[in-house]
Each structure stands twice: as C-alpha cells, then as structure tokens.
Design an enzyme around this catalytic site. Structure first.
Site, PDB file in Angstrom:
ATOM      1  N   SER B  13     -15.898  45.868 -34.709  1.00 45.05           N
ATOM      2  CA  SER B  13     -15.428  46.530 -33.228  1.00 45.05           C
ATOM      3  C   SER B  13     -14.361  45.772 -32.775  1.00 45.05           C
ATOM      4  O   SER B  13     -13.467  46.783 -32.426  1.00 45.05           O
ATOM      5  CB  SER B  13     -16.835  45.858 -32.240  1.00 45.05           C
ATOM      6  OG  SER B  13     -17.759  46.303 -32.748  1.00 45.05           O
ATOM      7  N   ARG B  36     -12.461  40.750 -25.693  1.00 47.04           N
ATOM      8  CA  ARG B  36     -13.824  40.448 -25.443  1.00 47.04           C
ATOM      9  C   ARG B  36     -14.595  41.290 -24.221  1.00 47.04           C
ATOM     10  O   ARG B  36     -15.641  41.653 -24.379  1.00 47.04           O
ATOM     11  CB  ARG B  36     -14.275  39.017 -25.385  1.00 47.04           C
ATOM     12  CG  ARG B  36     -15.601  38.630 -25.986  1.00 47.04           C
ATOM     13  CD  ARG B  36     -15.842  37.209 -26.424  1.00 47.04           C
ATOM     14  NE  ARG B  36     -15.110  37.277 -27.716  1.00 47.04           N
ATOM     15  CZ  ARG B  36     -15.983  37.550 -28.719  1.00 47.04           C
ATOM     16  NH1 ARG B  36     -17.213  38.007 -28.753  1.00 47.04           N
ATOM     17  NH2 ARG B  36     -15.479  37.725 -30.132  1.00 47.04           N
ATOM     18  N   HIS B  39     -14.791  44.878 -25.507  1.00 52.44           N
ATOM     19  CA  HIS B  39     -15.914  44.509 -26.458  1.00 52.44           C
ATOM     20  C   HIS B  39     -17.326  45.026 -25.867  1.00 52.44           C
ATOM     21  O   HIS B  39     -18.430  45.710 -26.190  1.00 52.44           O
ATOM     22  CB  HIS B  39     -16.155  43.805 -27.392  1.00 52.44           C
ATOM     23  CG  HIS B  39     -16.992  43.535 -28.391  1.00 52.44           C
ATOM     24  ND1 HIS B  39     -18.159  42.490 -28.274  1.00 52.44           N
ATOM     25  CD2 HIS B  39     -17.645  44.163 -29.424  1.00 52.44           C
ATOM     26  CE1 HIS B  39     -18.985  42.528 -29.092  1.00 52.44           C
ATOM     27  NE2 HIS B  39     -18.515  43.452 -30.061  1.00 52.44           N
TER      28      HIS B  39
END
Lengths: 207, 207
Positions: B13, B36, B39
């Site tokens: 990812s 992050r 994500h």
C-alpha cells in the site's frame, strides 16, 4: 432552558451538508445514511452518484435486525469506538470484535492468514441473522463474502466499507456480486468511522 | 517460510501511495506521517502542500514524549481503536479518554458545555508533558488550546485533526496560532483514524 450543544452542532452540520450538496441521486433513507457518512468524514465524494451502493433490501433488513437486538460483528475496535453506545444498550445489540483476541493471532500465524480473516472465522457463530460491519480490512470482507457464497453463514446485512490500496475496491465488488444484502461503496475510500456511521444511521432510521 | 501477510499488504500500500503521489513538499519525517494518514483514509487530498501542518519541534517532541512513556489524552474511543496496542504496551504509554465517563456527562449538562469539552477538563492532570490527540470534536480542541493559552496545561504535543462542519477549521487555526507544538491539518477533513495514524507514525519514527 437547557440546550444540548452537541446535538445542536450536529443539526447545523447536517444543514450545511444539505445546502452544499444540493441535488443528489439517493432515496430518502439512503440519503440519511450517506449524509451521516459525509458528516463523519467531511468528504463530499460520498455524495456522488453510486458512490455508496445499497442492495434493495439492505436498509430494511438492517433496521429489522437491529430492532430485535441482533448481534453485530465488526472487524476492528475503531468501528466500536464510533458506535453510539446508547443505541446498543437500548436495543440490546451485542457487538463482537475478535481482532485483539490472542488466540486469533496465533491461529492466523499458523494458517498463514491475516488476523482480520481469522477474526471473522472466529466470529462465525454470531453471524447468522446478524449484521457484519467491516470498516478496515479488505481481507475480512473477502472472508465473509466467501462464507456467504459457501452458505456457511447467512447474515441479514453486510456493511462493507473497508479502506485501502490493496484489495479494498475488489473486496467491495465481490460483495456487490454476492447475494447477501449489502451497503458498500465504490473505490478505495472508507474506514471504521464510515462503517460506524452507517450503523448509527440505521438506528436513527427506526426512530 | 512464514510471511506476515498483514505487513506485506501495508508495505505494498505504501509503495502505491509513493508511486501515485510522486513529488511532494514534505520533509522525510513529515512524509512518514502524511503517508500514514493517506494509508488510513485513501484520501490523496492530504498530500497537497500545507494540507497537514507541522510545528517545527512537533515531531521530535512527540517522539521524545512517547519514548519515555508519556500519557496520551484522546477525545474519543475511536482514536484508541486505531492505535497499535503493542506500541502502547512496549513504551508504557497510558491512554486516557473520558468521553464515556458518566460524571463528565452530568457535569457537561450542568455547565452547558459539550461532553467533549468537559472530558478534556476532566483529563487536565494527565496533560502536562503528555500528548493530546483530538480526532473528532472541534470543541475538545478549542478547550485544550484555551487551556494552553491560559497556561493551565503544558503538553509536549497536540495532534489536532478533528473532522466537521462547525468549528473544525477554526479550531485548527486556533491551534496553529498557539505556542504549543502541534500537528494539524487545514480544512474540515480529519477524524479519529487520522489522529491514531499520526500517533502510530510517531512510534514508527523512533524505531
């Protein structure tokens, strides 16, 4: 007079959403759900046509199940965090989440599955006539759709709105092709807050 | 060979995010945090210039505080749901959330404040030298910024990324104008998953 400020903020937010979105393609009860996802994310993408997708009996199935205190299996604790606790208590809805279960972790390692997949397998006995809400892990959604297709479980509704770059979009396509009533979305976006928002919206619709 | 599938999915990812975003304006450690958040949300909006905003000492302050097992005050249980529990245990980080505390609810009613505001007041004793992470309620963020400005508390870092249509944007502007080290974003978007992602990213940066 005592004013519920929190409630007031929520009402004003909903008015802003209504005003800024204007026309949309959803039915009344669908829109009540979509609006709550937008309220949770501030992401107007969800208002676009067919961004959130409803199986024709999904909303009624969800309401009927919650009304009689069904079991609710979720993939991550983040979904629980977003649920309105009072609704769960009032309707005696029991929430099951096995993601932090150490036994599940050991089993996942042993069988080379993701922890999310294994946590869904571990929750099988709570799924018949229940609701499954997946907000995080595509592998969890794939696992429950497989179990439905194999007739291992028969939930009343699957809310499948995992987020991510690997298999999220595909897992939601799988859900749409299955015969189980679903509420899902197209694309990579989603998340545990979205899954919780959909469940909260279903509770609202029955009031 | 035993493969950690979950870890594998995460790595893939991150590679997709890197590839699709391409060039960006963030420093190395900032990007580790922004990535992050993306994500967690699949929302590329966060990669835009100055969408996530860092006080110059924020990242180092956050890392230093977590490293010695600081206290972490959060506004909602959804933030806790998104935190990697192993990090909290390994570094003895104690998480405090008073949102479901019934005493807080009664007090909020009595003083005509939101429950979020009151839960922050109730957590005062955990805030000095700690980290405060707000992912949901703008009123919670406004309350802690006020307490900082009034020198009632002195946290090492405030992660302020509440989502919403009423006061969210304004609360984050207030945070940026205060003197407390912050990580925040511009605009309405955010959420408890984003707040958790930032804390998780800080843990990663120290490893």
């Amino acid at each position: 007079m005592q004013i519920d400020i929190g409630k007031n903020i929520e009402d004003m937010s909903m008015q802003i959403i209504e005003k800024e979105i204007g026309k949309h393609q959803y039915t009344g009860s669908e829109w009540a759900i979509v609006k709550r996802v937008i309220h949770t994310t501030a992401d107007f993408d969800f208002a676009k046509k067919n961004k959130i997708i409803f199986h024709q009996t999904a909303i009624q199935n969800g309401i009927n199940a919650l009304k009689i205190g069904c079991e609710l299996v979720v993939d991550v604790n983040g979904v629980i965090g977003g649920l309105h606790k009072k609704n769960l208590i009032d309707f005696k809805v029991n929430v099951i989440c096995n993601i932090s279960n150490t036994m599940v972790r050991d089993k996942a390692k042993k069988y080379n599955k993701t922890i999310s997949q294994m946590s869904m397998r571990e929750s099988i006995m709570h799924m018949n006539d229940g609701i499954i809400a997946i907000g995080n892990a595509p592998t969890a959604l794939i696992e429950v759709v497989k179990m439905c297709n194999e007739k291992v479980i028969k939930p009343k509704l699957i809310v499948g709105i995992p987020v991510g770059f690997i298999s999220a979009t595909e897992s939601k396509e799988m859900l749409r092709k299955s015969k189980v009533p679903f509420i899902t979305n197209a694309g990579r976006k989603g998340g545990s807050a979205c899954a919780a928002a959909i469940i909260n919206a279903l509770f609202r619709l029955m009031m």
